[in-house]
Motif scaffolding. Structure first.
Motif, PDB file in Angstrom:
ATOM      1  N   ARG A 214      14.548   3.599   1.652  1.00  0.00           N
ATOM      2  CA  ARG A 214      14.397   2.222   1.193  1.00  0.00           C
ATOM      3  C   ARG A 214      14.474   1.219   2.339  1.00  0.00           C
ATOM      4  O   ARG A 214      13.724   0.237   2.363  1.00  0.00           O
ATOM      5  CB  ARG A 214      15.455   1.902   0.126  1.00  0.00           C
ATOM      6  CG  ARG A 214      15.273   2.665  -1.161  1.00  0.00           C
ATOM      7  CD  ARG A 214      16.208   2.160  -2.228  1.00  0.00           C
ATOM      8  NE  ARG A 214      17.583   2.556  -1.983  1.00  0.00           N
ATOM      9  CZ  ARG A 214      18.115   3.699  -2.433  1.00  0.00           C
ATOM     10  NH1 ARG A 214      17.362   4.557  -3.110  1.00  0.00           N
ATOM     11  NH2 ARG A 214      19.378   3.995  -2.211  1.00  0.00           N
ATOM     12  N   GLU A 215      15.392   1.450   3.244  1.00  0.00           N
ATOM     13  CA  GLU A 215      15.577   0.484   4.329  1.00  0.00           C
ATOM     14  C   GLU A 215      14.303   0.359   5.178  1.00  0.00           C
ATOM     15  O   GLU A 215      13.858  -0.756   5.492  1.00  0.00           O
ATOM     16  CB  GLU A 215      16.756   0.909   5.211  1.00  0.00           C
ATOM     17  CG  GLU A 215      18.106   0.898   4.509  1.00  0.00           C
ATOM     18  CD  GLU A 215      18.528  -0.510   4.107  1.00  0.00           C
ATOM     19  OE1 GLU A 215      18.130  -1.470   4.799  1.00  0.00           O
ATOM     20  OE2 GLU A 215      19.255  -0.647   3.104  1.00  0.00           O
ATOM     21  N   GLN A 216      13.720   1.496   5.532  1.00  0.00           N
ATOM     22  CA  GLN A 216      12.512   1.465   6.360  1.00  0.00           C
ATOM     23  C   GLN A 216      11.341   0.841   5.601  1.00  0.00           C
ATOM     24  O   GLN A 216      10.570   0.045   6.159  1.00  0.00           O
ATOM     25  CB  GLN A 216      12.138   2.882   6.813  1.00  0.00           C
ATOM     26  CG  GLN A 216      13.154   3.534   7.737  1.00  0.00           C
ATOM     27  CD  GLN A 216      14.236   4.295   6.963  1.00  0.00           C
ATOM     28  OE1 GLN A 216      14.523   3.973   5.802  1.00  0.00           O
ATOM     29  NE2 GLN A 216      14.830   5.279   7.642  1.00  0.00           N
ATOM     30  N   LYS A 217      11.201   1.213   4.327  1.00  0.00           N
ATOM     31  CA  LYS A 217      10.091   0.669   3.537  1.00  0.00           C
ATOM     32  C   LYS A 217      10.265  -0.832   3.318  1.00  0.00           C
ATOM     33  O   LYS A 217       9.290  -1.590   3.374  1.00  0.00           O
ATOM     34  CB  LYS A 217       9.993   1.398   2.203  1.00  0.00           C
ATOM     35  CG  LYS A 217       9.493   2.832   2.335  1.00  0.00           C
ATOM     36  CD  LYS A 217       9.427   3.532   0.990  1.00  0.00           C
ATOM     37  CE  LYS A 217       8.908   4.966   1.167  1.00  0.00           C
ATOM     38  NZ  LYS A 217       8.876   5.721  -0.096  1.00  0.00           N
TER      39      LYS A 217
ATOM     40  N   ALA B 161       0.825  -1.208   0.000  1.00  0.00           N
ATOM     41  CA  ALA B 161       0.000   0.000   0.000  1.00  0.00           C
ATOM     42  C   ALA B 161       0.860   1.261   0.000  1.00  0.00           C
ATOM     43  O   ALA B 161       0.536   2.254  -0.661  1.00  0.00           O
ATOM     44  CB  ALA B 161      -0.932   0.004   1.207  1.00  0.00           C
ATOM     45  N   ALA B 162       1.977   1.233   0.726  1.00  0.00           N
ATOM     46  CA  ALA B 162       2.843   2.414   0.800  1.00  0.00           C
ATOM     47  C   ALA B 162       3.487   2.735  -0.545  1.00  0.00           C
ATOM     48  O   ALA B 162       3.846   3.882  -0.818  1.00  0.00           O
ATOM     49  CB  ALA B 162       3.922   2.205   1.863  1.00  0.00           C
TER      50      ALA B 162
ATOM     51  N   SER C  43       2.455   0.935  -9.028  1.00  0.00           N
ATOM     52  CA  SER C  43       3.845   1.316  -9.303  1.00  0.00           C
ATOM     53  C   SER C  43       4.636   0.097  -9.779  1.00  0.00           C
ATOM     54  O   SER C  43       4.375  -1.039  -9.380  1.00  0.00           O
ATOM     55  CB  SER C  43       4.494   1.910  -8.050  1.00  0.00           C
ATOM     56  OG  SER C  43       4.553   0.948  -7.018  1.00  0.00           O
ATOM     57  N   THR C  44       5.619   0.340 -10.620  1.00  0.00           N
ATOM     58  CA  THR C  44       6.363  -0.747 -11.242  1.00  0.00           C
ATOM     59  C   THR C  44       7.151  -1.559 -10.218  1.00  0.00           C
ATOM     60  O   THR C  44       7.242  -2.788 -10.340  1.00  0.00           O
ATOM     61  CB  THR C  44       7.312  -0.185 -12.310  1.00  0.00           C
ATOM     62  OG1 THR C  44       6.539   0.506 -13.303  1.00  0.00           O
ATOM     63  CG2 THR C  44       8.087  -1.302 -12.991  1.00  0.00           C
ATOM     64  N   ASP C  45       7.711  -0.908  -9.190  1.00  0.00           N
ATOM     65  CA  ASP C  45       8.485  -1.667  -8.222  1.00  0.00           C
ATOM     66  C   ASP C  45       7.602  -2.608  -7.399  1.00  0.00           C
ATOM     67  O   ASP C  45       7.979  -3.749  -7.125  1.00  0.00           O
ATOM     68  CB  ASP C  45       9.293  -0.746  -7.317  1.00  0.00           C
ATOM     69  CG  ASP C  45       8.482   0.400  -6.748  1.00  0.00           C
ATOM     70  OD1 ASP C  45       7.283   0.484  -7.055  1.00  0.00           O
ATOM     71  OD2 ASP C  45       9.040   1.220  -6.000  1.00  0.00           O
TER      72      ASP C  45
END
Length: 409
Positions: free
Chosen positions: A212-215, A170-171, A176-178
């Motif tokens: 990136r690390e947190q996500k 969801a975040a 989105s492609t990623d």
């Protein structure tokens, strides 16, 4: 004058020629293409004579685009693009049985341009630049709508076997492609739970995600939450369907981005682009969509009211006997309505005058969408004035009347 009804199909045209009294001069079927249009010109010359001027030929056809229509316009004929709904209502005067034939349709179209051409709108003489904007803007908008439909199918599929993915991604937004690449990499709850933080971070890094690390940690934790499971063969089948939808969404994302560059290039090359961009809430894509649907023929809209009616933002009054109601227009150009709705919404944050006007409507207990539609209607009138006078939008001028009323109150 000569009056022509042209009932078109993919590979041929059923044509009827009439004179000014309604007498049928000829009926024929012409092939689509150069040979067919040449035969039509010969038919007009045969019955109109060499002295007949092209503008004395009126053609009714149920489309406003394509090489055939462009050839008719290039020849100098008066071409009327008739809405199929109008044609269907017109044919009811011949009978109520609902019988239909291509020759009958051509006859009705010829009658329409002979009898009611003053009530019909000729095909707009838009410039080549405006037509180019229309092609790419419509293609871009269509792909966005297709992406939304495909996403809804993917979401429905995930709800059936892997609802945890909807929460985990969801975040990132699942379109989105990623997020889609992560779903393709691990399409089932079992495989997704085995994704490492490094694998997730690598995908996010390729798409330049921040934090990136947190996500990645949050996504990994969500994917490893306990979930209700289904039989392995069924889950595998659902996963195959989800992967197919995800790959289609990735392709749509790529093509939407590519078309967005084309939309921007064609729109910015148009001489009216700066006027459109000067209006509040009007970005490049929205401006291109609005220009594409309005066109740039300076004679098409005789007044701001005519432009508003075409846009579908102005209301319809229905009065009969003691009944009197004012309703929104639902038969309209959906592409234009969508673009104007987005402009009105964005204008709330960029134009104090637009915000005051919107708040005034809301204070009258008007709903959110009706208030936005009224704001959009006002913005269409402002756009018409700017195009007519060839001036850029000015906040003080656009809302001076409403500001005066507010001060007086």
């Amino acid at each position: 004058m000569l009056f022509i009804g042209d009932d078109w199909a993919e590979d041929h045209h059923d044509v009827e020629l009439q004179d000014g009294t309604g007498r049928k001069l000829a009926t024929t079927q012409l092939l689509e293409g150069v040979e067919g249009i040449a035969k039509l010109h010969a038919l007009i010359a045969r019955y109109g004579g060499e002295e007949l001027e092209p503008e004395r030929v009126a053609v009714g056809i149920e489309t406003d685009r394509g090489p055939w229509v462009q050839a008719l316009i290039a020849a100098g004929y008066r071409v009327y693009a008739i809405n199929p709904r109008q044609a269907a209502r017109f044919k009811e005067r011949y009978g109520t049985s609902g019988a239909k034939s291509d020759k009958g349709d051509a006859h009705a179209l010829a009658d329409m341009v002979r009898i009611d051409r003053d009530q019909l709108r000729p095909v707009a003489g838009d410039s080549d630049q405006a037509q180019a904007v229309r092609v790419v803007a419509r293609a871009h908008q269509t792909l966005i709508w297709e992406r939304t439909r495909t996403f809804q199918r993917l979401r429905s599929t995930l709800r059936e076997y892997f609802p945890g993915a909807l929460t985990a991604y969801a975040a990132l937004e699942l379109t989105s492609t990623d997020a889609l690449q992560l779903l393709i990499k691990a399409p089932t709850p079992e495989t997704a739970a085995k994704l490492t933080k490094q694998q997730i971070t690598a995908v996010l890094a390729r798409h330049r995600r921040r934090n990136r690390e947190q996500k990645a940690a949050a996504i990994q934790a969500a994917l490893r939450e306990p979930q209700l499971g289904i039989a392995a063969p069924v889950a595998a089948a659902y996963a195959a369907a989800a992967v197919a939808h995800a790959k289609l969404l990735i392709a749509l994302n790529e093509q939407i981005d590519a078309l967005e560059e084309q939309v921007s290039a064609h729109f910015r090359a148009h001489p009216d682009a700066e006027i459109y961009l000067s209006l509040p809430g009007m970005g490049v894509i929205t401006g291109a969509q609005v220009l594409a649907e309005f066109g740039d023929d300076p004679t098409r809209y005789t007044s701001a009211k005519a432009r508003k009616n075409y846009a579908g933002t102005s209301p319809i009054t229905r009065a009969s006997g003691k009944s009197h109601t004012v309703q929104a227009r639902y038969v309209r150009n959906d592409r234009l309505a969508d673009a104007l709705h987005k402009q009105a919404f964005s204008a709330l944050n960029t134009s104090p005058g637009a915000r005051r006007y919107y708040d005034k409507q809301r204070a009258r207990d008007i709903g959110y969408n009706p208030a936005l539609r009224q704001l959009g209607n006002r913005l269409v009138g402002i756009l018409h004035g700017c195009l007519k006078t060839r001036t850029h939008y000015d906040e003080a001028t656009a809302w001076s009347h409403h500001a005066t009323l507010a001060t007086a109150a």
